[in-house]
Write a protein that holds these residues in place. Structure first.
Motif, PDB file in Angstrom:
ATOM      1  N   THR A  85       0.848  -1.199   0.000  1.00 59.98           N
ATOM      2  CA  THR A  85       0.000   0.000   0.000  1.00 59.98           C
ATOM      3  C   THR A  85       0.884   1.249   0.000  1.00 59.98           C
ATOM      4  O   THR A  85       2.075   1.179   0.301  1.00 59.98           O
ATOM      5  CB  THR A  85      -0.891   0.034   1.252  1.00 59.98           C
ATOM      6  OG1 THR A  85      -0.024   0.120   2.402  1.00 59.98           O
ATOM      7  CG2 THR A  85      -1.756  -1.206   1.373  1.00 59.98           C
ATOM      8  N   SER A  86       0.242   2.389  -0.308  1.00 59.54           N
ATOM      9  CA  SER A  86       1.039   3.629  -0.341  1.00 59.54           C
ATOM     10  C   SER A  86       1.533   3.964   1.066  1.00 59.54           C
ATOM     11  O   SER A  86       2.638   4.482   1.246  1.00 59.54           O
ATOM     12  CB  SER A  86       0.202   4.775  -0.903  1.00 59.54           C
ATOM     13  OG  SER A  86      -0.849   5.073  -0.009  1.00 59.54           O
ATOM     14  N   MET A 119      -1.863  -0.996  13.138  1.00 61.29           N
ATOM     15  CA  MET A 119      -2.325   0.293  13.672  1.00 61.29           C
ATOM     16  C   MET A 119      -3.088   1.085  12.614  1.00 61.29           C
ATOM     17  O   MET A 119      -3.905   1.936  12.930  1.00 61.29           O
ATOM     18  CB  MET A 119      -1.124   1.126  14.143  1.00 61.29           C
ATOM     19  CG  MET A 119      -0.489   0.624  15.424  1.00 61.29           C
ATOM     20  SD  MET A 119       0.984   1.583  15.817  1.00 61.29           S
ATOM     21  CE  MET A 119       1.224   1.146  17.543  1.00 61.29           C
ATOM     22  N   GLN A 120      -2.772   0.794  11.351  1.00 61.85           N
ATOM     23  CA  GLN A 120      -3.306   1.565  10.230  1.00 61.85           C
ATOM     24  C   GLN A 120      -4.671   1.009   9.817  1.00 61.85           C
ATOM     25  O   GLN A 120      -4.786  -0.191   9.597  1.00 61.85           O
ATOM     26  CB  GLN A 120      -2.312   1.403   9.064  1.00 61.85           C
ATOM     27  CG  GLN A 120      -2.640   2.137   7.829  1.00 61.85           C
ATOM     28  CD  GLN A 120      -2.101   3.555   7.892  1.00 61.85           C
ATOM     29  OE1 GLN A 120      -1.318   3.884   8.775  1.00 61.85           O
ATOM     30  NE2 GLN A 120      -2.541   4.378   6.986  1.00 61.85           N
ATOM     31  N   SER A 121      -5.656   1.901   9.699  1.00 62.21           N
ATOM     32  CA  SER A 121      -6.919   1.377   9.177  1.00 62.21           C
ATOM     33  C   SER A 121      -6.782   1.157   7.669  1.00 62.21           C
ATOM     34  O   SER A 121      -5.953   1.781   7.008  1.00 62.21           O
ATOM     35  CB  SER A 121      -8.068   2.323   9.500  1.00 62.21           C
ATOM     36  OG  SER A 121      -7.681   3.640   9.305  1.00 62.21           O
ATOM     37  N   ARG A 122      -7.591   0.255   7.147  1.00 59.76           N
ATOM     38  CA  ARG A 122      -7.461  -0.213   5.765  1.00 59.76           C
ATOM     39  C   ARG A 122      -7.496   0.942   4.761  1.00 59.76           C
ATOM     40  O   ARG A 122      -8.350   1.814   4.869  1.00 59.76           O
ATOM     41  CB  ARG A 122      -8.623  -1.160   5.470  1.00 59.76           C
ATOM     42  CG  ARG A 122      -8.244  -2.365   4.668  1.00 59.76           C
ATOM     43  CD  ARG A 122      -9.480  -3.255   4.516  1.00 59.76           C
ATOM     44  NE  ARG A 122      -9.378  -4.071   3.334  1.00 59.76           N
ATOM     45  CZ  ARG A 122      -8.623  -5.144   3.250  1.00 59.76           C
ATOM     46  NH1 ARG A 122      -7.903  -5.519   4.286  1.00 59.76           N
ATOM     47  NH2 ARG A 122      -8.573  -5.850   2.144  1.00 59.76           N
TER      48      ARG A 122
END
Lengths: 107, 319
Positions: B2-3, B34-37
Motif C-alpha cells: 500500500t502507499s 495500527m493503520q486502518s485499511r
C-alpha cells in the motif's frame, strides 16, 4: 518511571502480548492518554529489554511478517509494583488532606 | 504494497541498517495493524519513526555515554567545518576565473573585478581547497590525527599566504580597509583551525576506535559551493547562520550528539560572520549579530547541560 513505560508494563501483567496489542492495551488502561506510535513503542521496548524488565517470549509469522511476543520478567514486575506503591503513597497524601476540612483562617 | 507502507518503509530508513534488518519487519507489521485499511500514512507515525530512527543512530554512534556524545558531536562538527572550509575556499577561485579572467560581470554586481590572481595565489587557493578535503576524507576513515594536521596546515597556510581575497569576500581588501582585512583573516583562520580544536576536544582513546562516516560527505561541496557563492553575492550573509540556529534546535530534539555538533559548527561560524556586521554597519545587521550572540550564549549553556547531564537521559527518548 514515565507514564507510557508504566502502562506498557501494566499491560503485560495480563499475559504475553505482541507490539500492536501492547500499544492498544496501554491506550485502554490509561483511558486514552497514552497513544504510542510504532517508533516510540519499539524504542521503549528496546530499553525495557536492555534493562531486563521485559523479555521476548515467542515469535511467529503472521501474514508473512515476524511478530514477537513480550513477557514481563520478575524484575519488571517488581519495578512496576514499586512504582504503583509510590503512586499510591503520593495519591494518599493529597486524598487524605482533601478529605479533612481546611481549618478556618485566623482573623 | 500500500502507499502507506511505502511511506513507512521510506521513514524506516532513518534507523541504522542493522536495526532495520532485525526489527524493520516487526515494526512494519505493527504499523499495518495500527493503520486502518487503505488509509493514508499517518504523519504522526512517520515523524516518530524518523525521530526514533535518528536517535537510534545517535545511540549507536555514541554508545549512549557522555564521553561518546562529546567525542562524536565534536567529530561531526569538525567534519562539517572541514567540508565547509573546502567549499568556501572554492569562492576566490571561482570569482577569479569568472570575473577577472573571463570578464563576466552581472549588471548588479556591487564591486569592480580585481586583477587576476598571480599563479602563486592560484596554487595557494587550490591547496586551500584540497587540505580541508583531505582532512574530511581522513575523518571519514576514522583518522582524527591526520584531520587535525590538515586543519592546522590549512589555517597556517591562510595566515601566511597571500590569497588576494578572504574566504568570504574580496571587496573590503580592495576598498583599502586593511584593519577589516585583518579581522577577516582572523575569522577565517579561526574557522579553519576550529576542526583541529574540536577533534582534540573529542579525541578518543586508541581502544575506542572512532566511528567511520560515509565518503559521500566529500560530495557536499558540490551542493554547498553554488549556495555559498549565491549567499555572499546577494548580501544574505546571515541566512546560513539563521539556518544553523534552526538546525541546532532540530538537532537537540533528535540526539544530544547532534546538539553538540551544531554548537561546534555555530561558534566558529559566528567568528567568521561577525566581521561582516562590523564592516557593513547597518542597524539591521548589528541587531542580527547581537541576537545571534545572545542565542549562541543561551545555546552554549544548553549544550553544556546536554553534554554533561545525567547519562540516564541519553538512553533513548522519553517513554
Amino acid at each position: 518511571m514515565r507514564e507510557p513505560t508504566y502502562f506498557i508494563l501494566a499491560g503485560l501483567l495480563d499475559g504475553d502480548l505482541h507490539g500492536y496489542a501492547i500499544a492498544k492495551r496501554a491506550e485502554d488502561l490509561s483511558g486514552g492518554r497514552v497513544r504510542l506510535t510504532a517508533g516510540t513503542l519499539y524504542t521503549a521496548l528496546d530499553r525495557l529489554l536492555d534493562q531486563g524488565l521485559v523479555e521476548v517470549s515467542g515469535e511467529e509469522v503472521v501474514k508473512g511478517r515476524a511478530r514477537r511476543y513480550y513477557h514481563l520478567t520478575a524484575s519488571g514486575g517488581d519495578a512496576l509494583a514499586a512504582e504503583a506503591a509510590r503512586l499510591r503513597e503520593a495519591a494518599a497524601v493529597v486524598v487524605m488532606r482533601m478529605s479533612v476540612p481546611a481549618p478556618e483562617p485566623a482573623r | 504494497m500500500t502507499s502507506a507502507e511505502r511511506v513507512y518503509r521510506l521513514a524506516l530508513r532513518a534507523y541504522p541498517p542493522g536495526y532495520r534488518r532485525e526489527r524493520g519487519d516487526e515494526i512494519l507489521g505493527t504499523l499495518a495493524e495500527m493503520q486502518s485499511r487503505n488509509a493514508l500514512p499517518s504523519p504522526r507515525q512517520v515523524a516518530a519513526l524518523v525521530v526514533c530512527g535518528v536517535r537510534e543512530r545517535g545511540l549507536l554512534a555514541t554508545g549512549g555515554t557522555r564521553a561518546g556524545v562529546w567525542a562524536e558531536g565534536c567529530r561531526l562538527a569538525a567534519l562539517v567545518l572541514l567540508v565547509a572550509a573546502a567549499t568556501a575556499s572554492v569562492f576566490p577561485i571561482v570569482t577569479d576565473t569568472w570575473f577577472s579572467r573571463l570578464g563576466f560581470v552581472w549588471p548588479s554586481t556591487p564591486f569592480t573585478p580585481a586583477p587576476p590572481m598571480g599563479s602563486d595565489a592560484v596554487i595557494h587557493s587550490i591547496v586551500a581547497v584540497l587540505l580541508p578535503l583531505a582532512g574530511a576524507a581522513a575523518l571519514c576513515r576514522g583518522r582524527s590525527a591526520i584531520a587535525i594536521v590538515c586543519s592546522l596546515l590549512a589555517a597556517g597556510l591562510f595566515l601566511s599566504g597571500d590569497l588576494g581575497t578572504g574566504l568570504m569576500d574580496g571587496q573590503y581588501y580592495q576598498a583599502g580597509q586593511e584593519w577589516l582585512g585583518s579581522a577577516f583573516r582572523l575569522g577565517d583562520a579561526i574557522f579553519l583551525a576550529a576542526p583541529s580544536a574540536l577533534l582534540a576536544a573529542g579525541f578518543r582513546r586508541p581502544e575506542e576506535p572512532a566511528a567511520r562516516h560515509s565518503l559521500a560527505w566529500l560530495g557536499v561541496p558540490l551542493v554547498l559551493g553554488p549556495l555559498h557563492i549565491g549567499f555572499f553575492s546577494t548580501s544574505l550573509t546571515f541566512w546560513p547562520l539563521g539556518a544553523l540556529v534552526i538546525a541546532w534546535f532540530l538537532a537537540a530534539r533528535f540526539s544530544p550528539h547532534l546538539a553538540v555538533a551544531a554548537f561546534g559548527v555555530l561558534m566558529p561560524t559566528l567568528a567568521y560572520v561577525l566581521p561582516t556586521a562590523i564592516g557593513d554597519p547597518t542597524v539591521y545587521e548589528y541587531a542580527v549579530a547581537v541576537a545571534a550572540g545572545a542565542t549562541v550564549l543561551a545555546l552554549a549553556s544548553l549544550a553544556a547541560a546536554i553534554a554533561f547531564g545525567d547519562d540516564a537521559q541519553l538512553n533513548g527518548p522519553p517513554a
